[in-house]
Design a protein around this motif. Structure first.
Motif, PDB file in Angstrom:
ATOM      1  N   TYR A  46      -3.828  -0.614  14.475  1.00  9.76           N
ATOM      2  CA  TYR A  46      -3.875  -0.267  13.060  1.00  9.76           C
ATOM      3  C   TYR A  46      -3.372  -1.412  12.186  1.00  9.76           C
ATOM      4  CZ  TYR A  46      -4.710   4.416  14.773  1.00  9.76           C
ATOM      5  OH  TYR A  46      -5.238   5.501  15.411  1.00  9.76           O
ATOM      6  N   GLY A  47      -2.313  -2.038  12.596  1.00 10.03           N
ATOM      7  CA  GLY A  47      -1.804  -3.186  11.854  1.00 10.03           C
ATOM      8  C   GLY A  47      -2.780  -4.351  11.862  1.00 10.03           C
ATOM      9  N   ARG A  48      -3.438  -4.512  12.979  1.00  8.83           N
ATOM     10  CA  ARG A  48      -4.432  -5.587  13.107  1.00  8.83           C
ATOM     11  C   ARG A  48      -5.619  -5.360  12.181  1.00  8.83           C
ATOM     12  NH1 ARG A  48      -6.813  -6.975  19.035  1.00  8.83           N
ATOM     13  NH2 ARG A  48      -8.166  -8.672  18.445  1.00  8.83           N
ATOM     14  N   VAL A  49      -6.103  -4.129  12.117  1.00  7.46           N
ATOM     15  CA  VAL A  49      -7.218  -3.801  11.222  1.00  7.46           C
ATOM     16  C   VAL A  49      -6.805  -3.999   9.771  1.00  7.46           C
ATOM     17  CG1 VAL A  49      -8.648  -1.902  10.359  1.00  7.46           C
ATOM     18  CG2 VAL A  49      -8.392  -2.252  12.810  1.00  7.46           C
ATOM     19  N   LEU A  50      -5.640  -3.497   9.410  1.00  7.69           N
ATOM     20  CA  LEU A  50      -5.167  -3.613   8.037  1.00  7.69           C
ATOM     21  C   LEU A  50      -4.973  -5.077   7.640  1.00  7.69           C
ATOM     22  CD1 LEU A  50      -4.208  -2.126   5.506  1.00  7.69           C
ATOM     23  CD2 LEU A  50      -1.910  -2.192   6.464  1.00  7.69           C
ATOM     24  N   ALA A  51      -4.347  -5.845   8.505  1.00  2.70           N
ATOM     25  CA  ALA A  51      -4.114  -7.254   8.194  1.00  2.70           C
ATOM     26  C   ALA A  51      -5.419  -8.054   8.145  1.00  2.70           C
ATOM     27  CB  ALA A  51      -3.173  -7.866   9.231  1.00  2.70           C
ATOM     28  N   SER A  52      -6.366  -7.746   9.016  1.00  2.22           N
ATOM     29  CA  SER A  52      -7.617  -8.505   9.013  1.00  2.22           C
ATOM     30  C   SER A  52      -8.476  -8.170   7.799  1.00  2.22           C
ATOM     31  CB  SER A  52      -8.392  -8.275  10.305  1.00  2.22           C
ATOM     32  OG  SER A  52      -8.784  -6.937  10.426  1.00  2.22           O
ATOM     33  N   VAL A  53      -8.490  -6.904   7.378  1.00  5.99           N
ATOM     34  CA  VAL A  53      -9.242  -6.542   6.176  1.00  5.99           C
ATOM     35  C   VAL A  53      -8.595  -7.164   4.938  1.00  5.99           C
ATOM     36  CG1 VAL A  53      -9.880  -4.603   4.683  1.00  5.99           C
ATOM     37  CG2 VAL A  53     -10.260  -4.461   7.135  1.00  5.99           C
ATOM     38  N   ALA A  54      -7.278  -7.102   4.858  1.00  2.69           N
ATOM     39  CA  ALA A  54      -6.584  -7.725   3.729  1.00  2.69           C
ATOM     40  C   ALA A  54      -6.800  -9.238   3.734  1.00  2.69           C
ATOM     41  CB  ALA A  54      -5.093  -7.407   3.787  1.00  2.69           C
ATOM     42  N   GLY A  55      -6.772  -9.845   4.907  1.00  2.00           N
ATOM     43  CA  GLY A  55      -7.018 -11.280   5.004  1.00  2.00           C
ATOM     44  C   GLY A  55      -8.433 -11.653   4.598  1.00  2.00           C
TER      45      GLY A  55
END
Length: 108
Positions: A46-55
């Motif tokens: 979940y953190g990976r998805v959130l960080a990659s979308v924000a990035g």
């Protein structure tokens, strides 16, 4: 990822297809998001998805801001710039992986 590649090709060739806009937009978000997600392998999903979308949003906005600041904004240029940044990010992840693999094979 295939839809994104088709979108980039349609946008760069100037196609009049009605799918050009949605597919190009998908490319502009999926290319940097997938490259950033590959770089963040240590995070939980979940953190990976959130960080990659924000990035991905940050990469897109910085490309647009930079191109507008120097008065060089074009759709083709934006797609190429996002592709280059995403490719370099993915390449750095690949190089880092190969270095780790090489040191593991040597037994160091």
């Amino acid at each position: 990822m295939t839809i994104g590649a088709v979108g980039a090709v349609l946008a760069l060739t100037g196609s009049g297809s009605p799918l050009r806009g949605p597919f190009a937009l998908f490319f502009l978000f999926s290319a940097p998001a997938s490259a950033i997600a590959a770089a963040l392998r240590g995070l939980d999903p979940y953190g990976r998805v959130l960080a990659s979308v924000a990035g991905a949003v940050v990469v897109d906005m910085l490309v647009a801001q930079g191109m507008l600041a120097v008065h060089r904004w074009t759709v083709d240029g934006g797609i190429v710039a996002v592709a280059v940044i995403s490719g370099l990010t993915a390449l750095s992840v690949f190089v880092r992986h190969m270095r780790r693999r090489r040191t593991a094979d040597k037994g160091v």
